[in-house]
Motif scaffolding. Sequence first.
Motif, PDB file in Angstrom:
ATOM      1  N   ASP A  56      -3.544   7.543   0.224  1.00  0.00           N
ATOM      2  CA  ASP A  56      -3.810   6.207   0.741  1.00  0.00           C
ATOM      3  C   ASP A  56      -5.243   6.105   1.269  1.00  0.00           C
ATOM      4  N   GLU A  57      -5.705   7.188   1.882  1.00  0.00           N
ATOM      5  CA  GLU A  57      -7.069   7.212   2.409  1.00  0.00           C
ATOM      6  C   GLU A  57      -8.092   7.170   1.274  1.00  0.00           C
ATOM      7  N   ILE A  58      -7.826   7.898   0.177  1.00  0.00           N
ATOM      8  CA  ILE A  58      -8.717   7.871  -0.984  1.00  0.00           C
ATOM      9  C   ILE A  58      -8.800   6.453  -1.555  1.00  0.00           C
ATOM     10  N   LEU A 103      -8.544   3.870   0.158  1.00  0.00           N
ATOM     11  CA  LEU A 103      -9.035   3.005   1.239  1.00  0.00           C
ATOM     12  C   LEU A 103      -7.985   1.989   1.665  1.00  0.00           C
ATOM     13  N   GLY A 104      -6.724   2.400   1.600  1.00  0.00           N
ATOM     14  CA  GLY A 104      -5.631   1.526   2.016  1.00  0.00           C
ATOM     15  C   GLY A 104      -5.410   0.342   1.102  1.00  0.00           C
ATOM     16  N   GLY A 113      -0.582  10.195   2.879  1.00  0.00           N
ATOM     17  CA  GLY A 113      -1.646   9.727   3.768  1.00  0.00           C
ATOM     18  C   GLY A 113      -3.021   9.973   3.170  1.00  0.00           C
ATOM     19  N   GLU A 114      -3.197  11.146   2.556  1.00  0.00           N
ATOM     20  CA  GLU A 114      -4.482  11.461   1.929  1.00  0.00           C
ATOM     21  C   GLU A 114      -4.744  10.545   0.739  1.00  0.00           C
ATOM     22  N   SER A 134       0.849  -1.193   0.000  1.00  0.00           N
ATOM     23  CA  SER A 134       0.000   0.000   0.000  1.00  0.00           C
ATOM     24  C   SER A 134       0.883   1.241   0.000  1.00  0.00           C
ATOM     25  N   ARG A 158     -12.390  17.146  -4.376  1.00  0.00           N
ATOM     26  CA  ARG A 158     -12.174  17.691  -3.032  1.00  0.00           C
ATOM     27  C   ARG A 158     -11.801  19.173  -3.071  1.00  0.00           C
ATOM     28  N   ALA A 177       0.815   3.646   2.146  1.00  0.00           N
ATOM     29  CA  ALA A 177       1.265   3.892   3.517  1.00  0.00           C
ATOM     30  C   ALA A 177       2.487   3.047   3.849  1.00  0.00           C
TER      31      ALA A 177
END
Length: 311
Positions: free
Chosen positions: A70-72, A74-75, A67-68, A40, A96, A42
Amino acid sequence: MTTGAEKLASDFGISGASPEYEVNYCFGQRGPMGLVKETSLAELFHRYADILWDEGNHKYNVKAFIGELDEILLGARFSTFSQDLLDELIGALRKRGNSNATINRKMAALSKLLRKAYKMGDVHSLPEFRRQKERAGRLRFLEADEEEALFREIEIRSELYLKFSIFLVDTGARLGEGIGLKWNDIHEGRATFWITKSGRSRTVPLTARAKKVLKDLADRSPGPFSDVDPQKFRAVWNAAKQDAGLGDEADIVPHILRHTCASRLVRGGIDLRRVQMWLGHQTLTMTMRYAHLATHDLDMCVPVLERHLAS
């Protein structure tokens, strides 16, 4: 009919081989010498951040960018990073409200991370990164009365942060460059910045008030601004900005001190090449943002035009 990629995937227990995987296998490009494990963003950042980025504000920002992203995602874990996946990320950032300039900064961080992962064999296919077109926009800098009002409010809150602001506006240094300054980087009225965005050091002469600031902070170690906390400084800046009557202007952030330094040099008649050296820009293109301020350079054009009328 089973393709080469499907057979290879079956041998290694990998399902859903992508077209990119097929190309890598068939044409001997950077495909797997063995099983390529999924990872991933992250995980890749945790693995390579200390190798790719020096400690400081830039690394802090990159961590937030990755981090953002990776969040988009969903890891999500992957062994290939497709063009479709990249396009989805860009589309999500635009929804966004990210500007093209912001998207470019985030994509630059992602590209650097993925290229390292590719070289290390963590991913075996990369997309093509295309720079988004950026609008020039308005270049904001502080006029003398605005600086006075803002600095007065900063002084009420922190003497150290006032001195730091004075040093930044008179040297054009970035926050991280100022914070990273050590006493042995200051010699004979000049400051050398070693920790720079471009990776190239530069030395600038100091103004009288910048010298006074350093003299006042002589008891601090290992450098005059080592105790400055970037987040606390920004908090003080925002509060001071509000009370100085500048709260409605989104462009008035600490980086405006660097723009202000550059604008004063250009408006004062310093040629763009010297301004480039002062700011440490890698290319003159970056410095050309300030070219419109050099209005005095066009004054010589007026007599040429008027000569026609006199004839």
